[in-house]
Scaffold this motif. Structure first.
Motif, mmCIF file in Angstrom:
data_model
loop_
_atom_site.group_PDB
_atom_site.id
_atom_site.type_symbol
_atom_site.label_atom_id
_atom_site.label_comp_id
_atom_site.label_asym_id
_atom_site.label_seq_id
_atom_site.Cartn_x
_atom_site.Cartn_y
_atom_site.Cartn_z
ATOM 1 N N GLY A 143 102.257 48.816 23.695
ATOM 2 C CA GLY A 143 102.536 47.728 24.430
ATOM 3 C C GLY A 143 101.658 46.578 24.648
ATOM 4 N N MET A 144 100.211 46.783 23.900
ATOM 5 C CA MET A 144 99.267 45.700 24.126
ATOM 6 C C MET A 144 98.532 45.710 22.757
ATOM 7 S SD MET A 144 97.431 46.960 27.771
ATOM 8 C CE MET A 144 96.673 45.282 27.911
ATOM 9 N N PHE A 145 98.093 44.581 22.603
ATOM 10 C CA PHE A 145 97.419 43.955 21.467
ATOM 11 C C PHE A 145 96.232 43.226 21.443
ATOM 12 C CE2 PHE A 145 99.434 40.314 22.394
ATOM 13 C CZ PHE A 145 98.537 39.226 21.829
ATOM 14 N N SER A 146 95.230 43.280 20.493
ATOM 15 C CA SER A 146 93.934 42.441 20.269
ATOM 16 C C SER A 146 94.077 41.770 19.123
ATOM 17 C CB SER A 146 92.756 42.849 20.787
ATOM 18 O OG SER A 146 92.595 43.979 19.956
ATOM 19 N N ASN A 147 93.911 40.580 18.740
ATOM 20 C CA ASN A 147 93.864 39.968 17.490
ATOM 21 C C ASN A 147 92.934 39.223 17.004
ATOM 22 O OD1 ASN A 147 94.104 37.959 19.192
ATOM 23 N ND2 ASN A 147 95.862 36.754 18.549
ATOM 24 N N SER A 151 87.644 41.201 21.820
ATOM 25 C CA SER A 151 88.341 40.621 22.730
ATOM 26 C C SER A 151 89.155 41.723 23.631
ATOM 27 C CB SER A 151 89.521 39.959 22.065
ATOM 28 O OG SER A 151 90.314 40.748 21.224
ATOM 29 N N ILE A 152 89.563 41.409 24.434
ATOM 30 C CA ILE A 152 90.307 42.480 25.261
ATOM 31 C C ILE A 152 91.772 42.749 25.438
ATOM 32 C CG2 ILE A 152 88.856 41.928 27.357
ATOM 33 C CD1 ILE A 152 91.076 40.188 28.589
ATOM 34 N N CYS A 153 92.180 43.728 25.379
ATOM 35 C CA CYS A 153 93.772 43.863 24.928
ATOM 36 C C CYS A 153 94.807 43.164 25.967
ATOM 37 C CB CYS A 153 94.113 45.502 24.992
ATOM 38 S SG CYS A 153 92.999 46.364 23.846
ATOM 39 N N GLN A 154 95.616 42.534 25.211
ATOM 40 C CA GLN A 154 96.527 41.781 26.134
ATOM 41 C C GLN A 154 98.044 42.424 26.011
ATOM 42 O OE1 GLN A 154 96.397 37.760 25.130
ATOM 43 N NE2 GLN A 154 94.266 37.825 24.552
ATOM 44 N N LYS A 168 108.557 42.027 15.499
ATOM 45 C CA LYS A 168 107.807 42.760 16.495
ATOM 46 C C LYS A 168 106.476 43.020 16.595
ATOM 47 C CE LYS A 168 108.637 47.387 18.637
ATOM 48 N NZ LYS A 168 109.418 48.852 18.263
ATOM 49 N N GLY A 169 105.683 43.036 17.418
ATOM 50 C CA GLY A 169 104.471 42.822 17.770
ATOM 51 C C GLY A 169 103.724 44.175 17.319
ATOM 52 N N THR A 170 102.300 44.418 17.114
ATOM 53 C CA THR A 170 101.797 45.664 16.883
ATOM 54 C C THR A 170 100.412 45.640 17.676
ATOM 55 O OG1 THR A 170 100.400 44.562 14.956
ATOM 56 C CG2 THR A 170 102.403 45.580 14.463
ATOM 57 N N ASP A 171 99.612 46.597 17.337
ATOM 58 C CA ASP A 171 98.291 46.394 18.149
ATOM 59 C C ASP A 171 97.467 45.167 17.637
ATOM 60 O OD1 ASP A 171 97.906 47.500 15.692
ATOM 61 O OD2 ASP A 171 96.447 49.169 16.287
ATOM 62 N N THR A 172 97.861 44.801 16.608
ATOM 63 C CA THR A 172 96.840 43.486 16.385
ATOM 64 C C THR A 172 97.567 42.034 16.274
ATOM 65 O OG1 THR A 172 97.593 43.966 13.979
ATOM 66 C CG2 THR A 172 95.448 44.912 14.669
#
Length: 308
Positions: A143-147, A151-154, A168-172
């Motif tokens: 449920g969180m990612f950083s691209n 950086s911090i996880c959002q 759908k989003g991933t961890d990146t």
């Protein structure tokens, strides 16, 4: 070795007997002598109770009372080992070498500085490194990612009402939201209807304005058509009146003579021709005077003949 130990014991015994302050005094010749304060060293000149203290030189320090003749050297911070340039703010303290930004000590003794760890996309910075500790990375939870790096996880974006998740989003990467196709069509139809309504309204308004302007123009034209009729009647009346009042005048003898066209005097022209005047093919006269030739038209030659 035994001799040094015995001397230390005797000194300690003497200090204990003399009850000297171990921080600010030292025992010498059975007497408690004063030490020099921090930031200074003791010179050879001076007495036991009135020592001569000298300030530490540049890049030196002394962090306690001392009877030593020299101060201690500050630590050398080698920039080639990724240390910052030291700033010795005080001669009473030892300056600690610090690593440059983005580097940390490789060991507790801090002999050399090494770069911080880089947190990759999909990882978040759990602890940001400093000059003594490295950066700590942590994998982004569900449920969180950083691209981007370091950086911090959002949290993944939640699509608003009326939108759906297109990708759908991933961890990146984050979620990609979109409006359904049916709503797209409805929105397009509404926009087209509003645009047409505005265009029709503007057209009707302009047409009404043109009609009002045309009415004014036609009224003005009717007035203009009526005015010339009255003006013509007045002009006819004035002309008839003037004809009745006008008395014909007989032309005078002088005006008749003036209106007559001058006749050419062939005798005078022949005289001028004999005086050096040449007639060209076009009928113009050429007057020669002092080696100069001027072409005169027939009218100019006649004018000169009459004026002379």
């Amino acid at each position: 070795m035994h001799l040094l130990l015995m001397m230390f014991v005797l000194t300690a015994t003497a200090s204990a007997e003399l009850n000297c302050d171990p921080l600010t005094q030292y025992a010498k010749d059975g007497e408690c002598c004063k030490m020099c304060p921090p930031g200074t060293s003791m010179s050879n000149i001076g007495s036991c109770q009135e020592p001569q203290c000298q300030e530490c030189q540049e890049n030196e320090y002394q962090d306690k009372y001392t009877s030593e003749p020299k101060c201690q050297r500050q630590e050398y911070c080698d920039k080639n080992r990724n240390f910052e340039r030291p700033v010795h703010q005080s001669k009473k303290e030892r300056t600690t070498c610090k690593c440059k930004k983005g580097f940390h000590c490789s060991s507790p003794s801090c002999i050399i500085c090494v770069p911080h760890k880089t947190c990759k996309p999909g990882e978040g910075v759990h602890f940001k490194g400093n000059h003594t500790h490295d950066t700590v990375c942590q994998k982004c939870p569900d449920g969180m990612f950083s691209n981007s790096e370091n950086s911090i996880c959002q949290k993944l974006t939640e699509c608003a009402d009326g939108y759906t998740v297109k990708v759908k989003g991933t961890d990146t990467s984050d979620n990609v939201c979109e409006i359904p196709l049916r709503q797209h069509l409805v929105l397009i139809v509404v926009c087209v209807f509003i645009s047409l309504t505005i265009i029709v309204g503007i057209t009707v308004y302009l047409c009404k304005g043109d009609a009002r302007r045309k009415g004014c123009v036609e009224a003005c034209r009717e007035d203009e058509q009526e005015l010339p009729r009255e003006a013509n009647a007045l002009m006819v009346t004035q002309e008839e009146t003037e004809k009745e009042l006008t008395i014909p005048e007989q032309p005078s003898t002088q005006e008749e003579g003036a209106s007559r066209t001058p006749e050419e005097n062939e005798d005078e022209l022949s005289t001028e021709l004999s005086a050096g005047v040449i007639i060209t093919d076009n009928g113009n006269y050429v007057v020669q005077e002092n080696g100069k030739a001027d072409i005169l038209s027939r009218q100019e030659s006649q004018t000169q003949t009459y004026t002379d």
